[in-house]
Motif scaffolding. Structure first.
Motif, mmCIF file in Angstrom:
data_model
loop_
_atom_site.group_PDB
_atom_site.id
_atom_site.type_symbol
_atom_site.label_atom_id
_atom_site.label_comp_id
_atom_site.label_asym_id
_atom_site.label_seq_id
_atom_site.Cartn_x
_atom_site.Cartn_y
_atom_site.Cartn_z
ATOM 1 N N SER A 43 -1.568 -33.505 -1.253
ATOM 2 C CA SER A 43 -0.279 -32.988 -0.815
ATOM 3 C C SER A 43 0.680 -32.821 -1.990
ATOM 4 C CB SER A 43 0.324 -33.932 0.238
ATOM 5 O OG SER A 43 1.596 -33.499 0.608
ATOM 6 N N GLU A 44 0.748 -33.842 -2.828
ATOM 7 C CA GLU A 44 1.634 -33.792 -3.995
ATOM 8 C C GLU A 44 1.219 -32.677 -4.954
ATOM 9 O OE1 GLU A 44 2.877 -36.656 -7.723
ATOM 10 O OE2 GLU A 44 2.275 -37.593 -5.844
ATOM 11 N N LEU A 45 -0.072 -32.585 -5.237
ATOM 12 C CA LEU A 45 -0.555 -31.543 -6.149
ATOM 13 C C LEU A 45 -0.310 -30.155 -5.582
ATOM 14 C CD1 LEU A 45 -3.910 -33.117 -7.374
ATOM 15 C CD2 LEU A 45 -1.837 -32.760 -8.728
ATOM 16 N N ASN A 46 -0.590 -29.953 -4.293
ATOM 17 C CA ASN A 46 -0.385 -28.635 -3.698
ATOM 18 C C ASN A 46 1.084 -28.230 -3.692
ATOM 19 O OD1 ASN A 46 -3.036 -27.770 -3.234
ATOM 20 N ND2 ASN A 46 -3.188 -29.038 -1.403
ATOM 21 N N ALA A 47 1.980 -29.186 -3.503
ATOM 22 C CA ALA A 47 3.416 -28.882 -3.588
ATOM 23 C C ALA A 47 3.789 -28.449 -5.006
ATOM 24 C CB ALA A 47 4.235 -30.100 -3.164
ATOM 25 N N CYS A 48 3.250 -29.131 -6.005
ATOM 26 C CA CYS A 48 3.508 -28.762 -7.403
ATOM 27 C C CYS A 48 2.928 -27.384 -7.715
ATOM 28 C CB CYS A 48 2.926 -29.799 -8.357
ATOM 29 S SG CYS A 48 3.772 -31.383 -8.319
ATOM 30 N N PHE A 49 1.706 -27.124 -7.231
ATOM 31 C CA PHE A 49 1.082 -25.823 -7.467
ATOM 32 C C PHE A 49 1.876 -24.701 -6.808
ATOM 33 C CE2 PHE A 49 -3.248 -28.165 -7.645
ATOM 34 C CZ PHE A 49 -2.998 -28.566 -8.949
ATOM 35 N N ALA A 50 2.411 -24.956 -5.625
ATOM 36 C CA ALA A 50 3.234 -23.956 -4.941
ATOM 37 C C ALA A 50 4.492 -23.662 -5.749
ATOM 38 C CB ALA A 50 3.604 -24.442 -3.535
ATOM 39 N N GLN A 51 5.124 -24.704 -6.281
ATOM 40 C CA GLN A 51 6.323 -24.504 -7.088
ATOM 41 C C GLN A 51 5.998 -23.708 -8.350
ATOM 42 O OE1 GLN A 51 9.682 -25.545 -6.338
ATOM 43 N NE2 GLN A 51 9.911 -23.983 -7.890
ATOM 44 N N LEU A 52 4.887 -24.037 -8.999
ATOM 45 C CA LEU A 52 4.471 -23.286 -10.190
ATOM 46 C C LEU A 52 4.253 -21.814 -9.854
ATOM 47 C CD1 LEU A 52 1.945 -25.792 -11.822
ATOM 48 C CD2 LEU A 52 4.155 -25.069 -12.763
ATOM 49 N N ARG A 53 3.635 -21.562 -8.719
ATOM 50 C CA ARG A 53 3.365 -20.180 -8.321
ATOM 51 C C ARG A 53 4.651 -19.437 -8.020
ATOM 52 N NH1 ARG A 53 0.161 -16.489 -9.784
ATOM 53 N NH2 ARG A 53 -0.112 -14.903 -8.220
ATOM 54 N N LEU A 54 5.603 -20.103 -7.368
ATOM 55 C CA LEU A 54 6.882 -19.470 -7.067
ATOM 56 C C LEU A 54 7.661 -19.133 -8.333
ATOM 57 C CD1 LEU A 54 8.029 -21.576 -3.993
ATOM 58 C CD2 LEU A 54 7.363 -19.161 -4.001
ATOM 59 N N ASN A 55 7.486 -19.946 -9.366
ATOM 60 C CA ASN A 55 8.189 -19.728 -10.636
ATOM 61 C C ASN A 55 7.395 -18.850 -11.601
ATOM 62 O OD1 ASN A 55 10.260 -21.355 -9.736
ATOM 63 N ND2 ASN A 55 9.478 -23.186 -10.754
ATOM 64 N N SER A 56 6.239 -18.423 -11.205
ATOM 65 C CA SER A 56 5.366 -17.640 -12.074
ATOM 66 C C SER A 56 6.007 -16.306 -12.427
ATOM 67 C CB SER A 56 4.031 -17.399 -11.371
ATOM 68 O OG SER A 56 3.224 -16.553 -12.138
ATOM 69 N N THR A 57 5.809 -15.906 -13.659
ATOM 70 C CA THR A 57 6.330 -14.609 -14.111
ATOM 71 C C THR A 57 5.200 -13.618 -14.364
ATOM 72 O OG1 THR A 57 6.342 -15.392 -16.388
ATOM 73 C CG2 THR A 57 8.390 -15.635 -15.127
ATOM 74 N N SER A 58 3.979 -14.021 -14.100
ATOM 75 C CA SER A 58 2.836 -13.159 -14.356
ATOM 76 C C SER A 58 1.861 -13.217 -13.189
ATOM 77 C CB SER A 58 2.108 -13.593 -15.631
ATOM 78 O OG SER A 58 0.881 -12.905 -15.764
ATOM 79 N N GLU A 59 1.372 -12.061 -12.806
ATOM 80 C CA GLU A 59 0.366 -12.020 -11.743
ATOM 81 C C GLU A 59 -0.962 -12.600 -12.206
ATOM 82 O OE1 GLU A 59 -1.578 -7.772 -11.586
ATOM 83 O OE2 GLU A 59 0.590 -7.570 -11.895
#
Length: 102
Positions: A43-59
């Protein structure tokens, strides 16, 4: 092709490790002592991964997921039940009837 669920699923971890968390993309496996610990880490890792994806600047930035493993296979209680296996949830009434008393 990797299949996470169903009768022809792929083992991603180790059979002897009851609970662990596999991180896709990195192909890391984190051993855990209990289902609760594995779910908390995933759960913790998936929340972090979601945040990283939302902040991503590259496809082209990697997409990662944390998946709970039970004896090396991707775990959901429904998958375990469908395959006739003990889901490992301590309070699961159908599974607990078949567990030997300790």
């Amino acid at each position: 092709m990797t299949s996470l669920f169903g009768p022809d699923r792929t083992r991603l971890g180790y059979e002897e490790q009851e609970w662990s968390v596999w991180v896709s993309g990195m192909d890391n496996i984190h051993d855990k002592a209990t289902l609760t610990e594995a779910l908390e880490l995933a759960s913790e890792l998936n929340a972090c991964f979601a945040q990283l994806r939302l902040n991503s600047t590259s496809e082209y930035d990697p997409v990662m997921y944390a998946v709970v493993l039970h004896h090396g296979y991707a775990w959901t209680a429904d998958t375990e039940h469908a395959l006739g296996l003990d889901c490992g949830v301590p309070a699961c009434e159908p599974c607990s009837k078949n567990r030997s008393a300790v």
